[in-house]
Design an enzyme around this catalytic site. Sequence first.
Site, PDB file in Angstrom:
ATOM      1  N   PRO A 277       0.832  -1.197  -0.048  1.00  0.00           N
ATOM      2  CA  PRO A 277       0.054  -0.042  -0.087  1.00  0.00           C
ATOM      3  C   PRO A 277       1.069   1.301  -0.064  1.00  0.00           C
ATOM      4  CG  PRO A 277      -0.678  -1.372   1.694  1.00  0.00           C
ATOM      5  CD  PRO A 277       0.629  -1.954   1.117  1.00  0.00           C
ATOM      6  N   GLU A 278       0.678   2.036  -1.007  1.00  0.00           N
ATOM      7  CA  GLU A 278       1.352   3.507  -1.031  1.00  0.00           C
ATOM      8  C   GLU A 278       0.298   4.380  -1.075  1.00  0.00           C
ATOM      9  OE1 GLU A 278       4.547   3.373  -3.964  1.00  0.00           O
ATOM     10  OE2 GLU A 278       4.969   1.283  -3.750  1.00  0.00           O
TER      11      GLU A 278
ATOM     12  N   ARG B  50      16.650  -1.890  -1.330  1.00  0.00           N
ATOM     13  CA  ARG B  50      15.193  -2.145  -1.715  1.00  0.00           C
ATOM     14  C   ARG B  50      15.080  -2.729  -3.018  1.00  0.00           C
ATOM     15  NH1 ARG B  50      14.100  -1.966   2.157  1.00  0.00           N
ATOM     16  NH2 ARG B  50      13.407  -0.225   3.689  1.00  0.00           N
TER      17      ARG B  50
ATOM     18  N   LYS C 267       0.822   7.856   3.491  1.00  0.00           N
ATOM     19  CA  LYS C 267       0.301   6.438   3.567  1.00  0.00           C
ATOM     20  C   LYS C 267      -0.396   6.483   4.805  1.00  0.00           C
ATOM     21  CE  LYS C 267       4.444   5.195   1.203  1.00  0.00           C
ATOM     22  NZ  LYS C 267       5.777   4.408   1.353  1.00  0.00           N
TER      23      LYS C 267
END
Length: 271
Positions: free
Chosen positions: A2-3, A261, A59
Amino acid sequence: MPELPEVETVKNQLAPHITGRTITNVSLLWERMVKGQDPTEFLTLVTGQKIMDVTRHGKYLIVHLGSGNKLILHLKMTGSLILGNKTDAEPPQYARAIIHLDDGQNVYFRDPRKFGVMKLVADTKEIDAKLGPEPLAEDFTMQYFSDGLGKRTAPVKAFILEQKFIAGVGNMYADEALFAAGIDPRRPANSLKKTEIKRLYTAIREVIAAGIKYGGASVVTYYHPDGSVGTAHEHFNVAHNQKKICTVCGGPVERIVVRGRGTYYCPRCQK
DNA sequence: CCCGGAACCTGAAGGC
DNA sequence: TGCCTTCAGGTTCCGG
Protein backbone atom coordinates in the site's frame (compact mmCIF):
# COMPACT_ATOMS: atom_id res chain seq x y z
CA MET A 1 2.36 -2.72 -1.03
CA PRO A 2 0.00 0.00 0.00
CA GLU A 3 1.38 3.34 -1.11
CA LEU A 4 -0.41 6.66 -1.54
CA PRO A 5 -2.82 5.54 -4.31
CA GLU A 6 -3.68 2.34 -2.44
CA VAL A 7 -4.34 4.11 0.85
CA GLU A 8 -6.34 6.77 -0.98
CA THR A 9 -8.47 4.01 -2.51
CA VAL A 10 -9.00 2.35 0.87
CA LYS A 11 -10.08 5.70 2.30
CA ASN A 12 -12.49 6.37 -0.57
CA GLN A 13 -14.10 2.96 -0.23
CA LEU A 14 -14.22 2.89 3.54
CA ALA A 15 -15.34 6.43 4.31
CA PRO A 16 -18.94 6.19 3.02
CA HIS A 17 -19.49 2.96 4.95
CA ILE A 18 -18.14 4.00 8.31
CA THR A 19 -18.53 7.77 8.59
CA GLY A 20 -21.21 8.61 11.14
CA ARG A 21 -21.06 5.18 12.74
CA THR A 22 -20.04 4.57 16.33
CA ILE A 23 -17.30 2.15 17.40
CA THR A 24 -18.88 -0.24 19.86
CA ASN A 25 -15.77 -2.28 20.52
CA VAL A 26 -12.36 -3.18 19.17
CA SER A 27 -10.96 -6.71 19.33
CA LEU A 28 -7.19 -6.70 19.46
CA LEU A 29 -6.02 -10.05 18.14
CA TRP A 30 -2.43 -8.82 18.07
CA GLU A 31 -2.01 -6.29 20.88
CA ARG A 32 1.44 -5.14 19.80
CA MET A 33 0.00 -3.44 16.74
CA VAL A 34 -1.10 -0.63 19.07
CA LYS A 35 1.85 1.70 19.35
CA GLY A 36 2.73 4.37 21.87
CA GLN A 37 0.01 3.44 24.30
CA ASP A 38 -1.20 0.78 26.67
CA PRO A 39 -3.74 -1.37 24.76
CA THR A 40 -6.26 -1.10 27.61
CA GLU A 41 -6.13 2.68 27.57
CA PHE A 42 -6.37 2.61 23.79
CA LEU A 43 -9.57 0.55 23.97
CA THR A 44 -11.08 2.87 26.56
CA LEU A 45 -10.46 5.93 24.41
CA VAL A 46 -11.74 4.35 21.18
CA THR A 47 -14.83 2.53 22.43
CA GLY A 48 -18.07 4.48 22.09
CA GLN A 49 -16.54 7.05 19.77
CA LYS A 50 -18.37 8.27 16.72
CA ILE A 51 -16.46 8.34 13.44
CA MET A 52 -16.65 11.91 12.17
CA ASP A 53 -14.42 11.64 9.11
CA VAL A 54 -11.79 9.51 7.40
CA THR A 55 -8.82 11.20 5.75
CA ARG A 56 -5.38 10.31 4.45
CA HIS A 57 -1.97 11.89 4.78
CA GLY A 58 0.90 10.20 2.97
CA LYS A 59 0.37 6.49 3.61
CA TYR A 60 -1.43 7.12 6.90
CA LEU A 61 -5.16 6.64 7.23
CA ILE A 62 -6.71 8.97 9.80
CA VAL A 63 -10.02 8.21 11.49
CA HIS A 64 -11.37 11.34 13.18
CA LEU A 65 -13.26 10.52 16.37
CA GLY A 66 -16.00 12.45 18.13
CA SER A 67 -13.72 13.10 21.09
CA GLY A 68 -11.35 14.97 18.81
CA ASN A 69 -8.76 12.21 19.03
CA LYS A 70 -7.52 10.66 15.82
CA LEU A 71 -7.11 6.96 15.20
CA ILE A 72 -4.10 6.57 12.94
CA LEU A 73 -3.75 3.41 10.86
CA HIS A 74 -0.72 2.41 8.84
CA LEU A 75 -0.91 -0.68 6.63
CA LYS A 76 2.87 -0.88 6.17
CA MET A 77 3.65 -3.63 3.67
CA THR A 78 1.04 -6.33 3.93
CA GLY A 79 -1.85 -4.70 5.78
CA SER A 80 -5.34 -4.39 4.40
CA LEU A 81 -8.73 -3.33 5.69
CA ILE A 82 -11.71 -5.52 4.90
CA LEU A 83 -15.35 -4.68 5.45
CA GLY A 84 -17.58 -7.38 6.88
CA ASN A 85 -20.23 -7.71 9.51
CA LYS A 86 -21.03 -9.45 12.73
CA THR A 87 -22.75 -12.35 11.00
CA ASP A 88 -19.37 -13.46 9.59
CA ALA A 89 -18.61 -16.97 10.81
CA GLU A 90 -15.05 -15.97 11.56
CA PRO A 91 -12.65 -13.14 10.80
CA PRO A 92 -10.47 -13.35 7.68
CA GLN A 93 -7.16 -15.16 7.96
CA TYR A 94 -4.46 -12.96 9.51
CA ALA A 95 -6.98 -10.54 11.02
CA ARG A 96 -5.05 -8.64 13.72
CA ALA A 97 -7.81 -6.33 14.90
CA ILE A 98 -11.57 -6.02 14.47
CA ILE A 99 -13.34 -2.68 14.74
CA HIS A 100 -16.98 -3.34 15.58
CA LEU A 101 -19.51 -0.69 14.54
CA ASP A 102 -22.98 0.06 15.89
CA ASP A 103 -24.74 -0.96 12.67
CA GLY A 104 -23.25 -4.46 12.77
CA GLN A 105 -20.40 -3.81 10.37
CA ASN A 106 -16.91 -5.00 11.15
CA VAL A 107 -13.71 -3.49 9.83
CA TYR A 108 -11.00 -6.14 9.79
CA PHE A 109 -7.37 -5.05 9.94
CA ARG A 110 -5.69 -7.93 8.18
CA ASP A 111 -1.90 -8.17 8.16
CA PRO A 112 0.09 -11.39 7.68
CA ARG A 113 3.40 -9.80 8.54
CA LYS A 114 2.21 -7.90 11.64
CA PHE A 115 3.96 -4.70 10.58
CA GLY A 116 0.73 -2.70 10.55
CA VAL A 117 0.18 -0.10 13.21
CA MET A 118 -2.71 1.54 15.05
CA LYS A 119 -2.17 4.60 17.15
CA LEU A 120 -4.45 6.98 18.98
CA VAL A 121 -3.32 10.60 19.10
CA ALA A 122 -4.77 13.92 20.24
CA ASP A 123 -3.76 15.54 16.96
CA THR A 124 -1.86 14.64 13.83
CA LYS A 125 1.06 17.01 14.42
CA GLU A 126 3.36 14.11 15.13
CA ILE A 127 2.83 12.42 11.77
CA ASP A 128 2.44 15.65 9.82
CA ALA A 129 5.95 16.59 10.93
CA LYS A 130 7.32 13.43 9.34
CA LEU A 131 5.77 14.15 5.96
CA GLY A 132 6.73 16.42 3.10
CA PRO A 133 4.27 17.71 0.52
CA GLU A 134 1.84 15.37 -1.20
CA PRO A 135 2.93 14.79 -4.82
CA LEU A 136 -0.36 16.12 -6.21
CA ALA A 137 -0.62 19.09 -3.86
CA GLU A 138 0.18 22.65 -4.80
CA ASP A 139 3.07 22.92 -2.37
CA PHE A 140 4.93 20.17 -4.25
CA THR A 141 6.51 22.55 -6.72
CA MET A 142 9.26 22.11 -9.28
CA GLN A 143 11.34 24.53 -7.25
CA TYR A 144 10.91 22.51 -4.05
CA PHE A 145 11.74 19.27 -5.86
CA SER A 146 14.74 20.69 -7.63
CA ASP A 147 16.15 22.33 -4.48
CA GLY A 148 15.74 19.11 -2.52
CA LEU A 149 17.48 16.92 -5.09
CA GLY A 150 20.36 19.33 -5.38
CA LYS A 151 21.28 18.97 -1.73
CA ARG A 152 21.62 15.22 -1.65
CA THR A 153 24.10 12.64 -2.83
CA ALA A 154 21.98 9.59 -1.97
CA PRO A 155 20.66 7.50 -4.90
CA VAL A 156 17.77 9.41 -6.41
CA LYS A 157 15.45 6.50 -5.77
CA ALA A 158 16.31 6.43 -2.07
CA PHE A 159 15.61 10.13 -1.82
CA ILE A 160 12.21 10.15 -3.48
CA LEU A 161 11.23 7.33 -1.11
CA GLU A 162 11.85 9.58 1.88
CA GLN A 163 8.46 10.53 3.26
CA LYS A 164 9.85 13.77 4.62
CA PHE A 165 10.74 14.83 1.11
CA ILE A 166 7.58 13.61 -0.65
CA ALA A 167 4.69 12.01 1.22
CA GLY A 168 3.31 8.75 -0.09
CA VAL A 169 5.75 7.53 -2.74
CA GLY A 170 6.76 3.92 -2.13
CA ASN A 171 8.84 1.30 -3.88
CA MET A 172 6.51 0.52 -6.79
CA TYR A 173 5.68 4.07 -7.78
CA ALA A 174 9.29 5.18 -7.33
CA ASP A 175 10.36 2.53 -9.86
CA GLU A 176 7.58 3.54 -12.24
CA ALA A 177 8.37 7.24 -12.00
CA LEU A 178 12.09 6.68 -12.62
CA PHE A 179 11.27 4.50 -15.62
CA ALA A 180 8.88 7.09 -17.04
CA ALA A 181 11.55 9.75 -16.60
CA GLY A 182 14.27 7.54 -18.10
CA ILE A 183 16.55 7.88 -15.09
CA ASP A 184 18.78 5.22 -13.55
CA PRO A 185 17.61 4.77 -9.94
CA ARG A 186 21.21 4.66 -8.67
CA ARG A 187 22.11 8.14 -9.88
CA PRO A 188 23.05 10.51 -7.07
CA ALA A 189 20.12 12.86 -6.51
CA ASN A 190 22.27 15.92 -7.12
CA SER A 191 23.58 14.61 -10.45
CA LEU A 192 20.30 15.12 -12.28
CA LYS A 193 20.23 17.75 -15.00
CA LYS A 194 17.48 20.31 -15.18
CA THR A 195 15.59 18.48 -17.92
CA GLU A 196 15.83 15.23 -15.97
CA ILE A 197 14.53 16.88 -12.82
CA LYS A 198 11.61 18.21 -14.79
CA ARG A 199 10.85 14.81 -16.29
CA LEU A 200 11.03 13.09 -12.92
CA TYR A 201 8.84 15.70 -11.26
CA THR A 202 6.16 15.26 -13.91
CA ALA A 203 6.55 11.47 -13.85
CA ILE A 204 6.00 11.25 -10.09
CA ARG A 205 2.79 13.22 -10.34
CA GLU A 206 1.59 11.20 -13.30
CA VAL A 207 2.23 7.74 -11.85
CA ILE A 208 0.57 8.69 -8.56
CA ALA A 209 -2.43 10.17 -10.36
CA ALA A 210 -2.71 7.08 -12.56
CA GLY A 211 -2.45 4.84 -9.49
CA ILE A 212 -5.41 6.60 -7.91
CA LYS A 213 -7.36 6.56 -11.15
CA TYR A 214 -7.02 2.77 -11.43
CA GLY A 215 -7.94 2.15 -7.80
CA GLY A 216 -4.44 1.29 -6.67
CA ALA A 217 -2.33 -1.72 -7.48
CA SER A 218 -3.18 -5.18 -6.22
CA VAL A 219 0.06 -7.04 -5.85
CA VAL A 220 1.12 -9.42 -3.10
CA THR A 221 -1.54 -8.88 -0.43
CA TYR A 222 -3.41 -5.70 -1.07
CA TYR A 223 -7.22 -5.80 -1.22
CA HIS A 224 -9.91 -3.19 -1.26
CA PRO A 225 -12.26 -3.07 1.74
CA ASP A 226 -15.12 -4.35 -0.45
CA GLY A 227 -13.08 -7.30 -1.73
CA SER A 228 -12.50 -5.92 -5.24
CA VAL A 229 -9.06 -5.34 -6.68
CA GLY A 230 -7.35 -2.32 -8.19
CA THR A 231 -5.81 -2.48 -11.64
CA ALA A 232 -2.97 0.04 -11.43
CA HIS A 233 -0.38 -2.75 -11.61
CA GLU A 234 -1.66 -3.68 -15.06
CA HIS A 235 -0.33 -0.34 -16.23
CA PHE A 236 3.08 -0.69 -14.60
CA ASN A 237 6.05 -0.77 -16.90
CA VAL A 238 8.73 -2.12 -14.61
CA ALA A 239 7.49 -2.59 -11.03
CA HIS A 240 6.83 -6.26 -10.30
CA ASN A 241 7.37 -6.90 -13.98
CA GLN A 242 6.78 -10.64 -14.35
CA LYS A 243 7.77 -10.99 -17.97
CA LYS A 244 10.99 -9.11 -17.37
CA ILE A 245 10.62 -7.41 -20.73
CA CYS A 246 10.55 -3.64 -21.12
CA THR A 247 7.24 -2.49 -22.58
CA VAL A 248 8.99 0.31 -24.44
CA CYS A 249 12.21 -1.08 -25.90
CA GLY A 250 11.58 -4.81 -25.58
CA GLY A 251 14.85 -5.26 -23.73
CA PRO A 252 15.28 -7.04 -20.41
CA VAL A 253 13.98 -5.48 -17.19
CA GLU A 254 16.53 -6.04 -14.48
CA ARG A 255 16.15 -6.35 -10.76
CA ILE A 256 18.86 -4.73 -8.67
CA VAL A 257 19.07 -3.65 -5.03
CA VAL A 258 19.23 0.06 -4.25
CA ARG A 259 19.63 0.95 -0.60
CA GLY A 260 18.29 -2.43 0.37
CA ARG A 261 15.19 -2.12 -1.81
CA GLY A 262 14.35 -4.42 -4.69
CA THR A 263 14.42 -2.21 -7.77
CA TYR A 264 13.14 -2.95 -11.25
CA TYR A 265 14.51 -0.91 -14.10
CA CYS A 266 15.33 -1.03 -17.79
CA PRO A 267 19.05 -0.46 -18.40
CA ARG A 268 18.39 0.58 -22.00
CA CYS A 269 15.70 3.16 -21.23
CA GLN A 270 17.09 4.47 -17.96
CA LYS A 271 20.41 6.27 -17.96
C1' DC B 1 23.19 16.54 9.19
C1' DC B 2 23.89 12.64 5.94
C1' DC B 3 24.38 7.89 4.59
C1' DG B 4 23.74 2.93 4.70
C1' DG B 5 22.31 -1.09 6.93
C1' DA B 6 19.66 -3.74 10.44
C1' DA B 7 15.44 -4.74 12.88
C1' DC B 8 10.65 -5.61 13.02
C1' DC B 9 7.72 -9.98 11.13
C1' DT B 10 6.13 -14.33 8.66
C1' DG B 11 4.47 -16.44 4.27
C1' DA B 12 6.14 -17.74 -0.11
C1' DA B 13 9.50 -19.24 -3.13
C1' DG B 14 13.70 -21.41 -4.39
C1' DG B 15 17.66 -24.60 -3.61
C1' DC B 16 19.57 -28.93 -2.46
C1' DT C 1 9.17 -34.90 -0.88
C1' DG C 2 10.83 -31.90 2.70
C1' DC C 3 13.78 -29.15 5.19
C1' DC C 4 16.38 -24.95 5.10
C1' DT C 5 17.56 -20.47 3.49
C1' DT C 6 16.37 -16.33 1.37
C1' DC C 7 13.44 -12.69 0.05
C1' DA C 8 9.79 -9.17 0.44
C1' DG C 9 9.85 -3.77 1.92
C1' DG C 10 7.49 0.85 5.10
C1' DT C 11 9.33 2.80 8.80
C1' DT C 12 12.40 3.49 12.64
C1' DC C 13 16.61 3.10 14.83
C1' DC C 14 21.57 2.98 15.13
C1' DG C 15 26.44 3.32 14.02
C1' DG C 16 29.93 5.57 11.22
